[in-house]
Design an enzyme around this catalytic site. Structure first.
Site, PDB file in Angstrom:
ATOM      1  N   SER A 125       0.849  -1.190   0.000  1.00 17.82           N
ATOM      2  CA  SER A 125       0.000   0.000   0.000  1.00 17.82           C
ATOM      3  C   SER A 125       0.887   1.245   0.000  1.00 17.82           C
ATOM      4  O   SER A 125       1.680   1.425  -0.924  1.00 17.82           O
ATOM      5  CB  SER A 125      -0.962  -0.036   1.185  1.00 17.82           C
ATOM      6  OG  SER A 125      -1.978   0.913   1.031  1.00 17.82           O
TER       7      SER A 125
ATOM      8  N   ASP B 176      -8.789  -4.717  -6.634  1.00 17.60           N
ATOM      9  CA  ASP B 176      -8.474  -3.795  -5.545  1.00 17.60           C
ATOM     10  C   ASP B 176      -9.314  -2.530  -5.683  1.00 17.60           C
ATOM     11  O   ASP B 176      -9.155  -1.774  -6.634  1.00 17.60           O
ATOM     12  CB  ASP B 176      -6.981  -3.452  -5.613  1.00 17.60           C
ATOM     13  CG  ASP B 176      -6.491  -2.680  -4.395  1.00 17.60           C
ATOM     14  OD1 ASP B 176      -7.326  -2.045  -3.727  1.00 17.60           O
ATOM     15  OD2 ASP B 176      -5.277  -2.708  -4.133  1.00 17.60           O
TER      16      ASP B 176
ATOM     17  N   HIS C 234      -7.500  -5.285  -1.879  1.00 17.57           N
ATOM     18  CA  HIS C 234      -6.266  -4.566  -1.556  1.00 17.57           C
ATOM     19  C   HIS C 234      -5.271  -5.429  -0.786  1.00 17.57           C
ATOM     20  O   HIS C 234      -4.072  -5.303  -0.957  1.00 17.57           O
ATOM     21  CB  HIS C 234      -6.591  -3.307  -0.763  1.00 17.57           C
ATOM     22  CG  HIS C 234      -5.419  -2.401  -0.575  1.00 17.57           C
ATOM     23  ND1 HIS C 234      -4.638  -1.972  -1.625  1.00 17.57           N
ATOM     24  CD2 HIS C 234      -4.872  -1.843   0.540  1.00 17.57           C
ATOM     25  CE1 HIS C 234      -3.671  -1.194  -1.176  1.00 17.57           C
ATOM     26  NE2 HIS C 234      -3.789  -1.102   0.126  1.00 17.57           N
TER      27      HIS C 234
END
Length: 713
Positions: A584, A659, A691
């Site tokens: 991320s 995602d 994600h």
């Protein structure tokens, strides 16, 4: 962006002193692995009986009283609950996860098909709310014994043995009722807010019809199917949110008259205790001006603006007002206006009465009050950001008294009367201890002490320390894990695990230094593992956190390089074999570091990376970077596609194909740019994951990551 960084817990055994010990594999030590739970310190769930100081313990087979001598006796067993349900032809429960005590007699049980209210003392069901199929976002009210839920986009209220009553219909595509809004920023975690008397309910209405559709592809169908989500990218149109109020008694519905602009943020909703008013924090789209407003809940009319806050960077309200016991007008508000998050005492009519807490530390949580409302209980970083402790603070004088004692990270459960407290804590070498504090007697007793799940298992030494940031002034906290069987005369490769973004503190004085057990697993394999919290991470005050404004990835990378310089100064570090891994924001940081310092990082693994911040969501992206048209230089400097030509090390990029947070477009545009620049990178996609790669597939993911470092570092 809400923080979606990995929490992989891993453990390790190795050979020491000539005695062979079991070497654990990824199935043992990765969340989703077959034996993963064997290495998590045991925990126990304690709660207080509502409106009392009576302590309860939730076990797998039932709920137990814990008396003053810490003797446990059954309050109600799961077997008894299921017998009562069976008599009423209601499905049995498999766990107590969806069982909640309403008061000393009643509990409610959430089943897929119904909500059940049960009288424990009389051992009978007193009411059932039959639920239709396909509902979302169920919210149960303990006073009215009713639920509010959304179904097919519409919002309903339903009571015991009753029929659904329509609150509002989603009258056009793009209308969302009773759900979270603003992509869960600003502390938002629900969309339904019951009045204290249970007679009315406030709810979010989101109109996202103007927001761009974003395509996600489901490849599980015979012919791949398109699923469109609404994804508001930075600089583009944002959804519009309003707050509705429905009176269940009269059937009347009004909307708070929040007015224009339509794309502002409405958050931190609070009912006043008398249910006459609703307070809302209204934030402009630029997120630099917050107005805290009071509305009449019956008419929706604005009563007054209670106060305002402005900032040259951003204002980020995340906690609703907490009204003092017995008062309809006095409340505590959390604010960073001093540079650190602190408590302020307000009155609805008189305004600010006084600042309650102050200092170069932050309040991380307000737990509640004593019964008289003369003091508050707060969790804070007063002893340093590496720990959390609980304090009793006088609302009159601001004088603070520290309650928790042992060093470490503490979390707390406070009784409603403010007389007793459960303290659950760990530290670097303490897996978990749970204590019961009697606040009136200023005494404490140990309720539970977890065994060390790594007892008799040798693993690498974990060190916590500080070093200076790139500004040469600020202290940064780091965690260093040395390999098992460490020999100071050898040279070891290093894997840097990085996140580095807002809302994520990775280094703490908690069990194993808050390390992901994967790092310890890698230490077992002969790697030094390093993590550091750079400037821009939370809980250090505004100057520390907001230095990133309009320049994401710059000071963060500079600070991480101070960590690398520290590593290179260690005689046992092989500076030619330094790798980096993150997910991320950490995925963004991984590639960012490899592009900025191509001669440093030999190998990198980047998961779910933000590549170009103009492709990221409005609420998070614009807070830190402003609009793209307002900050072209900042967006360009952080655009990883524009620096692909700098790549030298071996890089693996991983992404979930569906995602909805960091959309697939990020890494696909990066790969396309790598092709154009003749840069060879490795790429892996999880077709059915969002994600984070969750569940059993996480073991596959971490095997992929581990092998990459094994093969190339």
């Amino acid at each position: 962006m809400k923080v979606f960084f990995w929490c992989f817990l891993l453990g390790v055994m190795h050979v020491t002193g000539g005695n062979a010990q079991k070497m654990l594999d990824l199935e043992d030590v990765i969340s989703g692995g077959k034996n993963f739970r064997n290495y998590i310190p045991e925990n126990r769930l304690y709660e207080f009986l509502p409106k009392t100081d009576s302590l309860l313990l939730y076990k797998t087979d039932g709920i137990y009283y814990v008396d003053d001598k810490l003797v446990e006796s059954p309050f109600i067993k799961k077997e008894k609950i299921n017998k009562i349900l069976e008599i009423n032809n209601i499905d049995s429960i498999k766990s107590l996860r969806n069982v909640k005590l309403i008061d000393s007699n009643l509990l409610w049980i959430k089943n897929p098909a119904e909500v059940v209210v049960m009288d424990v003392r009389q051992e009978k069901v007193t009411g059932v709310i039959k639920l239709p199929g396909g509902i979302k976002f169920l919210s149960f009210n303990e006073i009215s014994k009713k639920v509010v839920y959304s179904k097919g986009g519409d919002l309903y209220v339903l009571g015991l043995n009753g029929m659904p009553l329509l609150i509002e219909k989603a009258d056009k595509p793009g209308i969302v009722l009773g759900e979270t809004v603003h992509r869960n920023e600003f502390g938002i975690d629900k969309g339904i807010f019951w009045a204290p008397n249970g007679e009315s309910v406030a709810f979010y209405r989101k109109d996202e019809s103007m927001v761009s559709d974003y395509p996600l592809v489901d490849v599980s169908a015979r012919v791949a199917e398109l699923e469109e989500i609404k994804y508001p990218m930075a600089g583009m149109k944002s959804h519009h949110v309003t707050v509705g109020v429905f009176n269940i008694v009269t059937g009347e519905r009004v909307y708070l008259k929040t007015g224009e602009p339509d794309d502002k943020y409405l958050t931190n909703l609070s009912w006043t205790p008398d249910a006459k008013y609703i307070a809302v924090a209204e934030l402009n789209r630029a997120q630099d001006h917050m107005q805290y407003k009071l509305y009449n809940s019956a008419s929706g009319d604005l009563q007054r603006t209670l106060f305002e806050e402005r900032s040259a960077t951003w204002v980020e309200p995340e906690n609703p007002a907490e009204f003092l016991p017995g008062s309809n007008s006095k409340f505590l508000w959390q604010s960073e206006r001093s540079g650190y998050n602190h408590l302020y005492l307000y009155d609805l009519k008189k305004g600010l009465l006084r600042q309650i807490t102050a200092g170069n530390w932050v309040v991380t949580k307000l737990l509640g009050f004593d019964k008289k409302g003369s003091c508050a209980f707060v969790e804070a970083t007063k002893e340093g950001v590496m720990e959390r402790h609980l304090y009793n603070v006088s609302l009159k004088t601001g004088k603070m008294h520290k309650i928790s004692e042992e060093p470490g990270m503490h979390s707390f459960v406070l009784s409603e009367n403010g007389n007793k407290l459960v303290d659950n804590f760990s530290s670097l070498k303490v897996p978990r201890i749970i204590k019961l504090h009697n606040l009136n007697e200023q005494s404490s007793e140990e309720l539970f002490k977890a065994k060390n799940p790594f007892e008799n298992i040798d693993y690498g030494e974990i060190k916590l320390g500080t070093l200076k940031s790139a500004d040469g002034i600020t202290d940064l906290n780091y965690r260093l894990i040395l390999p098992q069987g460490f020999d100071k005369n050898k040279k070891y490769p290093v894997v840097v695990y990085v996140y580095g973004g807002p809302h994520a503190q990775l280094v703490q004085n908690s069990w194993m230094g808050a390390a992901r057990y994967w790092q310890i697993y890698m230490a077992q394999k002969g790697y030094i593992c390093f993590t550091m919290d750079n400037r821009g991470t939370p809980n250090r005050g505004c100057e520390f956190e907001k230095v990133i404004h309009r320049h994401l990835g710059e000071c963060e990378a500079a600070d991480q390089m101070e960590g690398v310089r520290f590593l290179k100064s260690l005689p046992y570090v092989d500076e030619s074999r330094i790798g980096v891994h993150g997910w991320s924001f950490g995925g963004f940081m991984t590639i960012n570091l490899m592009e900025k310092y191509p001669d440093i990082f030999k190998v990198g693994v980047s998961g779910g990376p933000v590549i170009d911040w103009k492709y990221y969501e409005i609420m998070y992206g614009e807070r830190y970077m402003d609009l793209p048209q307002e900050n072209l230089e900042g967006y360009n400097n952080s655009n990883l596609n524009l620096r692909v030509g700098n790549l030298e090390g071996r890089l693996l990029v991983i992404h979930g194909a569906i995602d909805p947070t960091v959309v697939w477009q990020h890494s696909l545009t990066f790969i396309e740019q790598c092709i154009k620049m003749r840069k060879q990178v490795d790429y892996f996609v999880y077709p059915k994951h969002e994600h984070n790669v969750r569940g059993v597939d996480r073991v596959h993911l971490m095997e992929k990551v581990t092998r990459y470092f094994e093969d190339f570092l």
